[in-house]
Design a protein around this motif. Structure first.
Motif, PDB file in Angstrom:
ATOM      1  N   GLY A  55     -49.396 -42.553   4.251  1.00 24.70           N
ATOM      2  CA  GLY A  55     -49.381 -43.964   4.622  1.00 24.70           C
ATOM      3  C   GLY A  55     -48.685 -44.864   3.629  1.00 24.70           C
ATOM      4  N   ILE A  56     -47.725 -44.310   2.869  1.00 25.13           N
ATOM      5  CA  ILE A  56     -47.028 -45.160   1.905  1.00 25.13           C
ATOM      6  C   ILE A  56     -45.521 -45.107   2.123  1.00 25.13           C
ATOM      7  CG2 ILE A  56     -48.860 -44.903   0.202  1.00 25.13           C
ATOM      8  CD1 ILE A  56     -47.192 -42.957  -1.303  1.00 25.13           C
ATOM      9  N   ASP A  57     -44.840 -46.134   1.627  1.00 25.67           N
ATOM     10  CA  ASP A  57     -43.394 -46.215   1.799  1.00 25.67           C
ATOM     11  C   ASP A  57     -42.682 -45.393   0.735  1.00 25.67           C
ATOM     12  OD1 ASP A  57     -43.522 -47.948   3.982  1.00 25.67           O
ATOM     13  OD2 ASP A  57     -43.802 -49.675   2.654  1.00 25.67           O
ATOM     14  N   ALA A  58     -41.623 -44.703   1.169  1.00 25.74           N
ATOM     15  CA  ALA A  58     -40.890 -43.847   0.251  1.00 25.74           C
ATOM     16  C   ALA A  58     -39.457 -44.343   0.062  1.00 25.74           C
ATOM     17  CB  ALA A  58     -40.882 -42.426   0.790  1.00 25.74           C
ATOM     18  N   TYR A  59     -38.974 -44.214  -1.167  1.00 24.70           N
ATOM     19  CA  TYR A  59     -37.647 -44.690  -1.521  1.00 24.70           C
ATOM     20  C   TYR A  59     -36.955 -43.676  -2.423  1.00 24.70           C
ATOM     21  CZ  TYR A  59     -39.535 -49.242  -0.141  1.00 24.70           C
ATOM     22  OH  TYR A  59     -40.116 -50.275   0.547  1.00 24.70           O
ATOM     23  N   MET A  60     -35.620 -43.718  -2.432  1.00 22.37           N
ATOM     24  CA  MET A  60     -34.852 -42.957  -3.412  1.00 22.37           C
ATOM     25  C   MET A  60     -34.832 -43.724  -4.736  1.00 22.37           C
ATOM     26  SD  MET A  60     -34.135 -40.301  -1.825  1.00 22.37           S
ATOM     27  CE  MET A  60     -33.035 -39.489  -3.007  1.00 22.37           C
ATOM     28  N   GLY A  79     -37.456 -33.673   0.039  1.00 20.04           N
ATOM     29  CA  GLY A  79     -37.686 -33.105   1.361  1.00 20.04           C
ATOM     30  C   GLY A  79     -39.103 -33.327   1.863  1.00 20.04           C
ATOM     31  N   LEU A  80     -40.001 -33.728   0.963  1.00 23.86           N
ATOM     32  CA  LEU A  80     -41.388 -33.962   1.359  1.00 23.86           C
ATOM     33  C   LEU A  80     -41.584 -35.363   1.907  1.00 23.86           C
ATOM     34  CD1 LEU A  80     -43.594 -32.468  -1.490  1.00 23.86           C
ATOM     35  CD2 LEU A  80     -43.804 -32.008   0.950  1.00 23.86           C
ATOM     36  N   ILE A  81     -40.719 -36.255   1.460  1.00 22.47           N
ATOM     37  CA  ILE A  81     -40.887 -37.677   1.765  1.00 22.47           C
ATOM     38  C   ILE A  81     -41.053 -37.923   3.259  1.00 22.47           C
ATOM     39  CG2 ILE A  81     -39.644 -39.858   1.788  1.00 22.47           C
ATOM     40  CD1 ILE A  81     -40.326 -39.673  -0.946  1.00 22.47           C
ATOM     41  N   GLU A  82     -40.120 -37.378   4.050  1.00 23.17           N
ATOM     42  CA  GLU A  82     -40.160 -37.655   5.494  1.00 23.17           C
ATOM     43  C   GLU A  82     -41.459 -37.162   6.114  1.00 23.17           C
ATOM     44  OE1 GLU A  82     -36.717 -36.567   7.881  1.00 23.17           O
ATOM     45  OE2 GLU A  82     -35.491 -37.008   6.105  1.00 23.17           O
ATOM     46  N   LYS A  83     -41.863 -35.948   5.688  1.00 24.55           N
ATOM     47  CA  LYS A  83     -43.063 -35.354   6.272  1.00 24.55           C
ATOM     48  C   LYS A  83     -44.321 -36.097   5.842  1.00 24.55           C
ATOM     49  CE  LYS A  83     -41.095 -30.771   6.321  1.00 24.55           C
ATOM     50  NZ  LYS A  83     -40.731 -29.767   5.344  1.00 24.55           N
ATOM     51  N   LEU A  84     -44.326 -36.521   4.597  1.00 30.29           N
ATOM     52  CA  LEU A  84     -45.585 -36.964   4.018  1.00 30.29           C
ATOM     53  C   LEU A  84     -45.812 -38.457   3.924  1.00 30.29           C
ATOM     54  CD1 LEU A  84     -46.651 -34.714   1.063  1.00 30.29           C
ATOM     55  CD2 LEU A  84     -47.834 -35.218   3.188  1.00 30.29           C
ATOM     56  N   SER A  85     -44.730 -39.227   3.864  1.00 31.36           N
ATOM     57  CA  SER A  85     -44.936 -40.640   3.562  1.00 31.36           C
ATOM     58  C   SER A  85     -45.816 -41.309   4.615  1.00 31.36           C
ATOM     59  CB  SER A  85     -43.616 -41.371   3.377  1.00 31.36           C
ATOM     60  OG  SER A  85     -42.906 -41.416   4.573  1.00 31.36           O
ATOM     61  N   VAL A 135     -47.947 -49.987  -2.308  1.00 38.61           N
ATOM     62  CA  VAL A 135     -47.872 -48.632  -2.857  1.00 38.61           C
ATOM     63  C   VAL A 135     -46.511 -48.035  -2.523  1.00 38.61           C
ATOM     64  CG1 VAL A 135     -48.941 -46.353  -2.954  1.00 38.61           C
ATOM     65  CG2 VAL A 135     -50.375 -48.362  -2.570  1.00 38.61           C
ATOM     66  N   ILE A 136     -45.801 -47.626  -3.569  1.00 35.02           N
ATOM     67  CA  ILE A 136     -44.423 -47.175  -3.437  1.00 35.02           C
ATOM     68  C   ILE A 136     -44.316 -45.739  -3.937  1.00 35.02           C
ATOM     69  CG2 ILE A 136     -42.053 -47.545  -4.289  1.00 35.02           C
ATOM     70  CD1 ILE A 136     -43.046 -49.866  -2.620  1.00 35.02           C
ATOM     71  N   TRP A 137     -43.643 -44.916  -3.175  1.00 36.91           N
ATOM     72  CA  TRP A 137     -43.371 -43.551  -3.630  1.00 36.91           C
ATOM     73  C   TRP A 137     -41.861 -43.397  -3.791  1.00 36.91           C
ATOM     74  CZ3 TRP A 137     -44.564 -38.637  -0.191  1.00 36.91           C
ATOM     75  CH2 TRP A 137     -44.228 -37.484  -0.908  1.00 36.91           C
ATOM     76  N   VAL A 138     -41.433 -43.092  -5.014  1.00 37.82           N
ATOM     77  CA  VAL A 138     -40.019 -42.842  -5.279  1.00 37.82           C
ATOM     78  C   VAL A 138     -39.839 -41.327  -5.384  1.00 37.82           C
ATOM     79  CG1 VAL A 138     -38.101 -43.238  -6.866  1.00 37.82           C
ATOM     80  CG2 VAL A 138     -39.776 -45.063  -6.473  1.00 37.82           C
ATOM     81  N   GLU A 139     -38.892 -40.804  -4.633  1.00 39.99           N
ATOM     82  CA  GLU A 139     -38.730 -39.350  -4.553  1.00 39.99           C
ATOM     83  C   GLU A 139     -38.207 -38.733  -5.850  1.00 39.99           C
ATOM     84  OE1 GLU A 139     -37.125 -37.048  -0.838  1.00 39.99           O
ATOM     85  OE2 GLU A 139     -35.503 -37.140  -2.280  1.00 39.99           O
TER      86      GLU A 139
END
Ligand code: MN
Length: 237
Positions: A93-98, A83-89, A73-77
């Motif tokens: 429980g998922i990995d966040a990327y630009m 600004g939510l990525i750091e707090k929420l990923s 599961v991938i979250w692309v900002e």
């Protein structure tokens, strides 16, 4: 139905026009090895705007990311969840990327939200906030069929120009990065555009009806699909 990758963008959780139950149904309808949430999953940083259905979707996404499920599961900002990525990923429980690169059957993909290619938004943040405010207001008073807001979107030359500009810049970006396919969201307009061997796909959004999403099969064939609600969900809502 079994696919390799499922891509959804621009869910805008917390906004009046979000459709969390429909997104949840989509996520349950497919078997996939990879789920890419391609930006603007949240409308803004105000979590008090999240209703029960919004939290249900988030907790389902969290379950999907359990190691035992074998789903990446991938979250692309996007620009709305900046600004939510750091707090929420880690909370979800998922990995966040630009931006996120992946390969299927030898075909090289890159997934990036697309606001990076929207010079108008970058240079005129205030103007664009005002226009999206007006657009949101119209959508709010026209929730049932959304005919007015969809009419505006279809007829707006500016919108189509933006949608095309993002496509062209994304194709150029993919060429420089030596990828075969680039996938974006952001414009809320599902679109396919190609340039030589390069292909651009836009996954559209989940704030309009019909909502759209992208599937990629094991042969790396990409398709843009419209979500069709089941009778069950219609009766429940
Ligand atoms: Mn966006």
């Amino acid at each position: 139905m079994s696919i390799n990758t499922l891509i959804v963008s621009d869910i805008h959780l917390g906004s009046h026009v979000a459709r969390p139950e429909q997104v949840l149904e989509l996520l349950k309808n497919f078997n996939y090895k990879r789920l890419i949430l391609l930006g603007d999953i949240f409308d803004d940083l105000n979590f008090r705007r999240l209703k029960k259905e919004h939290w249900n979707l988030l907790s389902y996404i969290r379950k999907l990311s359990n190691p035992g499920r074998n789903i990446e599961v991938i979250w692309v900002e996007g620009n709305h969840d900046e600004g939510l990525i750091e707090k929420l990923s880690h909370l979800i429980g998922i990995d966040a990327y630009m931006e996120f690169d992946f390969t299927i059957n030898g075909r090289k993909f890159t997934a990036i939200h697309g606001h990076q290619f929207d010079r108008f938004l970058n240079e005129n943040v205030i103007i664009s906030h005002i226009s999206s405010f007006v657009y949101n207001k119209i959508q709010k008073y026209d929730r049932e069929k959304q005919t007015i807001s969809r009419f505006i979107k279809r007829k707006s030359k500016g919108w189509l120009r933006l949608s095309n500009k993002v496509a062209d810049s994304a194709l150029e970006f993919a060429r420089r990065k030596n990828r075969d396919v680039v996938i974006c969201g952001h414009t809320h307009q599902a679109l396919l555009k190609s340039a030589g061997n390069l292909e651009y796909y836009n996954s559209g959004c989940w704030t309009d009806i019909p909502s759209t999403y992208i599937t990629i099969d094991e042969e790396a064939n990409v398709s843009i699909n419209e979500f069709i609600e089941t009778e069950n969900l219609k009766l429940a809502s």
